[in-house]
Design a protein around this motif. Structure first.
Motif, PDB file in Angstrom:
ATOM      1  N   ALA A  68      45.495  24.848 -22.286  1.00 43.02           N
ATOM      2  CA  ALA A  68      46.767  25.569 -22.214  1.00 43.02           C
ATOM      3  C   ALA A  68      46.636  26.985 -22.761  1.00 43.02           C
ATOM      4  CB  ALA A  68      47.844  24.810 -22.979  1.00 43.02           C
ATOM      5  N   TRP A  69      45.758  27.206 -23.746  1.00 41.72           N
ATOM      6  CA  TRP A  69      45.588  28.543 -24.307  1.00 41.72           C
ATOM      7  C   TRP A  69      44.706  29.405 -23.417  1.00 41.72           C
ATOM      8  CZ3 TRP A  69      49.477  28.831 -27.047  1.00 41.72           C
ATOM      9  CH2 TRP A  69      49.838  27.864 -27.960  1.00 41.72           C
ATOM     10  N   GLY A  70      43.897  28.766 -22.569  1.00 45.69           N
ATOM     11  CA  GLY A  70      43.127  29.502 -21.589  1.00 45.69           C
ATOM     12  C   GLY A  70      41.849  30.132 -22.087  1.00 45.69           C
ATOM     13  N   ASP A  71      41.588  30.119 -23.393  1.00 47.97           N
ATOM     14  CA  ASP A  71      40.373  30.759 -23.866  1.00 47.97           C
ATOM     15  C   ASP A  71      39.270  29.764 -24.179  1.00 47.97           C
ATOM     16  OD1 ASP A  71      41.279  29.589 -26.187  1.00 47.97           O
ATOM     17  OD2 ASP A  71      41.537  31.458 -27.283  1.00 47.97           O
ATOM     18  N   GLY A  72      39.561  28.473 -24.076  1.00 45.55           N
ATOM     19  CA  GLY A  72      38.552  27.458 -24.321  1.00 45.55           C
ATOM     20  C   GLY A  72      38.174  27.275 -25.776  1.00 45.55           C
ATOM     21  N   VAL A  73      38.865  27.943 -26.691  1.00 46.55           N
ATOM     22  CA  VAL A  73      38.552  27.845 -28.111  1.00 46.55           C
ATOM     23  C   VAL A  73      39.651  27.055 -28.810  1.00 46.55           C
ATOM     24  CG1 VAL A  73      38.152  29.151 -30.228  1.00 46.55           C
ATOM     25  CG2 VAL A  73      37.368  30.064 -28.039  1.00 46.55           C
ATOM     26  N   PRO A  74      39.298  25.888 -29.387  1.00 47.71           N
ATOM     27  CA  PRO A  74      40.317  25.126 -30.101  1.00 47.71           C
ATOM     28  C   PRO A  74      40.791  25.886 -31.344  1.00 47.71           C
ATOM     29  CG  PRO A  74      38.187  24.007 -30.176  1.00 47.71           C
ATOM     30  CD  PRO A  74      38.012  25.245 -29.376  1.00 47.71           C
ATOM     31  N   MET A  75      42.049  25.706 -31.668  1.00 50.19           N
ATOM     32  CA  MET A  75      42.617  26.350 -32.852  1.00 50.19           C
ATOM     33  C   MET A  75      42.780  25.292 -33.926  1.00 50.19           C
ATOM     34  SD  MET A  75      45.245  28.684 -30.667  1.00 50.19           S
ATOM     35  CE  MET A  75      46.450  28.808 -31.914  1.00 50.19           C
ATOM     36  N   THR A  76      42.792  25.738 -35.184  1.00 47.01           N
ATOM     37  CA  THR A  76      42.907  24.817 -36.296  1.00 47.01           C
ATOM     38  C   THR A  76      43.577  25.506 -37.476  1.00 47.01           C
ATOM     39  OG1 THR A  76      41.672  23.250 -37.676  1.00 47.01           O
ATOM     40  CG2 THR A  76      40.640  25.373 -37.276  1.00 47.01           C
ATOM     41  N   PHE A  77      43.921  24.725 -38.455  1.00 46.87           N
ATOM     42  CA  PHE A  77      44.356  25.240 -39.741  1.00 46.87           C
ATOM     43  C   PHE A  77      43.240  24.980 -40.727  1.00 46.87           C
ATOM     44  CE2 PHE A  77      48.341  25.208 -37.630  1.00 46.87           C
ATOM     45  CZ  PHE A  77      49.096  26.181 -38.253  1.00 46.87           C
ATOM     46  N   VAL A  78      43.148  25.783 -41.772  1.00 45.70           N
ATOM     47  CA  VAL A  78      42.133  25.610 -42.803  1.00 45.70           C
ATOM     48  C   VAL A  78      42.781  25.746 -44.174  1.00 45.70           C
ATOM     49  CG1 VAL A  78      40.193  26.405 -41.411  1.00 45.70           C
ATOM     50  CG2 VAL A  78      41.501  28.059 -42.734  1.00 45.70           C
ATOM     51  N   VAL A  79      42.132  25.135 -45.161  1.00 48.53           N
ATOM     52  CA  VAL A  79      42.556  25.270 -46.552  1.00 48.53           C
ATOM     53  C   VAL A  79      41.706  26.378 -47.159  1.00 48.53           C
ATOM     54  CG1 VAL A  79      42.809  24.123 -48.777  1.00 48.53           C
ATOM     55  CG2 VAL A  79      43.159  22.827 -46.668  1.00 48.53           C
ATOM     56  N   THR A  80      42.345  27.292 -47.866  1.00 50.67           N
ATOM     57  CA  THR A  80      41.649  28.424 -48.472  1.00 50.67           C
ATOM     58  C   THR A  80      41.587  28.265 -49.993  1.00 50.67           C
ATOM     59  OG1 THR A  80      43.693  29.715 -48.580  1.00 50.67           O
ATOM     60  CG2 THR A  80      42.351  29.956 -46.578  1.00 50.67           C
ATOM     61  N   LYS A 116      46.162  28.031 -43.937  1.00 56.05           N
ATOM     62  CA  LYS A 116      46.302  29.169 -43.022  1.00 56.05           C
ATOM     63  C   LYS A 116      45.794  28.801 -41.628  1.00 56.05           C
ATOM     64  CE  LYS A 116      47.494  31.952 -46.383  1.00 56.05           C
ATOM     65  NZ  LYS A 116      48.858  32.388 -46.502  1.00 56.05           N
ATOM     66  N   PRO A 117      46.369  29.415 -40.591  1.00 54.81           N
ATOM     67  CA  PRO A 117      45.807  29.226 -39.245  1.00 54.81           C
ATOM     68  C   PRO A 117      44.495  29.997 -39.129  1.00 54.81           C
ATOM     69  CG  PRO A 117      47.630  30.776 -39.177  1.00 54.81           C
ATOM     70  CD  PRO A 117      47.563  30.259 -40.591  1.00 54.81           C
ATOM     71  N   ASP A 118      43.577  29.475 -38.365  1.00 55.29           N
ATOM     72  CA  ASP A 118      42.286  30.153 -38.224  1.00 55.29           C
ATOM     73  C   ASP A 118      42.377  31.435 -37.409  1.00 55.29           C
ATOM     74  OD1 ASP A 118      42.589  29.073 -35.669  1.00 55.29           O
ATOM     75  OD2 ASP A 118      40.510  28.431 -35.513  1.00 55.29           O
ATOM     76  N   THR A 119      43.547  31.727 -36.888  1.00 57.55           N
ATOM     77  CA  THR A 119      43.744  32.948 -36.109  1.00 57.55           C
ATOM     78  C   THR A 119      44.022  34.160 -36.996  1.00 57.55           C
ATOM     79  OG1 THR A 119      46.063  32.321 -35.841  1.00 57.55           O
ATOM     80  CG2 THR A 119      44.545  31.745 -34.042  1.00 57.55           C
ATOM     81  N   GLU A 120      44.232  33.935 -38.294  1.00 58.13           N
ATOM     82  CA  GLU A 120      44.415  35.068 -39.207  1.00 58.13           C
ATOM     83  C   GLU A 120      43.069  35.764 -39.410  1.00 58.13           C
ATOM     84  OE1 GLU A 120      46.459  34.330 -42.862  1.00 58.13           O
ATOM     85  OE2 GLU A 120      48.248  33.605 -41.835  1.00 58.13           O
ATOM     86  N   PRO A 121      43.088  37.029 -39.777  1.00 58.20           N
ATOM     87  CA  PRO A 121      41.828  37.761 -39.977  1.00 58.20           C
ATOM     88  C   PRO A 121      40.947  37.116 -41.058  1.00 58.20           C
ATOM     89  CG  PRO A 121      43.699  39.265 -39.958  1.00 58.20           C
ATOM     90  CD  PRO A 121      44.257  37.874 -39.961  1.00 58.20           C
ATOM     91  N   ASN A 122      39.647  37.169 -40.839  1.00 59.36           N
ATOM     92  CA  ASN A 122      38.635  36.728 -41.801  1.00 59.36           C
ATOM     93  C   ASN A 122      38.687  35.236 -42.143  1.00 59.36           C
ATOM     94  OD1 ASN A 122      37.759  39.471 -42.058  1.00 59.36           O
ATOM     95  ND2 ASN A 122      39.536  39.815 -43.371  1.00 59.36           N
ATOM     96  N   MET A 123      39.082  34.417 -41.199  1.00 62.03           N
ATOM     97  CA  MET A 123      39.146  32.973 -41.452  1.00 62.03           C
ATOM     98  C   MET A 123      37.881  32.230 -41.017  1.00 62.03           C
ATOM     99  SD  MET A 123      41.854  31.908 -43.005  1.00 62.03           S
ATOM    100  CE  MET A 123      42.083  33.331 -44.037  1.00 62.03           C
ATOM    101  N   GLU A 124      36.949  32.898 -40.335  1.00 61.42           N
ATOM    102  CA  GLU A 124      35.757  32.229 -39.826  1.00 61.42           C
ATOM    103  C   GLU A 124      34.991  31.514 -40.936  1.00 61.42           C
ATOM    104  OE1 GLU A 124      36.308  35.560 -39.356  1.00 61.42           O
ATOM    105  OE2 GLU A 124      36.911  35.607 -37.253  1.00 61.42           O
ATOM    106  N   ALA A 125      34.816  32.164 -42.077  1.00 65.89           N
ATOM    107  CA  ALA A 125      34.080  31.556 -43.191  1.00 65.89           C
ATOM    108  C   ALA A 125      34.817  30.335 -43.726  1.00 65.89           C
ATOM    109  CB  ALA A 125      33.852  32.572 -44.303  1.00 65.89           C
ATOM    110  N   TRP A 126      36.154  30.383 -43.709  1.00 68.11           N
ATOM    111  CA  TRP A 126      36.925  29.235 -44.193  1.00 68.11           C
ATOM    112  C   TRP A 126      36.865  28.068 -43.213  1.00 68.11           C
ATOM    113  CZ3 TRP A 126      37.657  28.410 -48.932  1.00 68.11           C
ATOM    114  CH2 TRP A 126      37.800  29.477 -49.826  1.00 68.11           C
ATOM    115  N   VAL A 127      36.755  28.349 -41.934  1.00 71.38           N
ATOM    116  CA  VAL A 127      36.591  27.264 -40.956  1.00 71.38           C
ATOM    117  C   VAL A 127      35.283  26.529 -41.255  1.00 71.38           C
ATOM    118  CG1 VAL A 127      36.212  26.680 -38.521  1.00 71.38           C
ATOM    119  CG2 VAL A 127      37.974  28.346 -39.150  1.00 71.38           C
ATOM    120  N   GLU A 128      34.204  27.258 -41.466  1.00 70.53           N
ATOM    121  CA  GLU A 128      32.912  26.634 -41.758  1.00 70.53           C
ATOM    122  C   GLU A 128      32.909  25.937 -43.108  1.00 70.53           C
ATOM    123  OE1 GLU A 128      30.747  26.001 -39.442  1.00 70.53           O
ATOM    124  OE2 GLU A 128      32.192  27.047 -38.185  1.00 70.53           O
TER     125      GLU A 128
END
Length: 144
Positions: free
Chosen positions: A26-38, A88-100
């Protein structure tokens, strides 16, 4: 603007992956979205969020929680439940490290589905800076 919608089956049923595929498409970009704990969760560990999660994707460390990014269905119900504003949603800036970070510890720590008392100094530690470097513990919590 990114719009979020909950799609998928509740509580880890077999339909979750199918629901996730529909959401991603549905989002069309093929990238799943998630929330992360910071890092604001560190040394607070409020667990209000775990009771509202429909897919049980929270995992407990000794002094914080994490979300398994591959299990989160991006419904967003946990985010407003966190008194420390640590989710936080992983779509916020600088969340890549928190996803990992969340991914790494979610495979090492036990799942948590029941609300527990926060850590004793949670109120005093809420909003404190530099908690990852000074206070984070990689040890597992008890789960439950």
């Amino acid at each position: 603007m990114i719009r979020r919608a909950a799609v998928g089956s509740p509580r880890g049923s077999a339909g979750d992956q199918a629901g996730r595929a529909v959401r991603v498409a549905a989002w069309g970009d093929g990238v799943p979205m998630t929330f992360v704990v910071t890092d604001n969760c560190i040394a607070c560990k409020y667990t209000d969020c775990v009771e509202v999660c429909p897919v049980d994707c929270f995992y407990e460390g000794e002094n914080m929680l994490v979300i398994h990014p591959d299990e989160c269905i991006d419904c967003g119900v946990c985010e407003p439940e966190c008194p420390a504003d640590a989710i936080k949603p992983d779509t916020e800036p600088n969340m890549e490290a928190w996803v990992e970070f969340n991914r790494k510890y979610s495979v090492a720590w036990p799942v948590i589905v029941t609300k527990k008392d926060p850590l004793p100094d949670a109120e005093a530690r809420d909003g404190e800076t530099g908690k990852l470097e000074r206070l984070f513990s990689p040890r597992a919590g008890t789960g439950g």
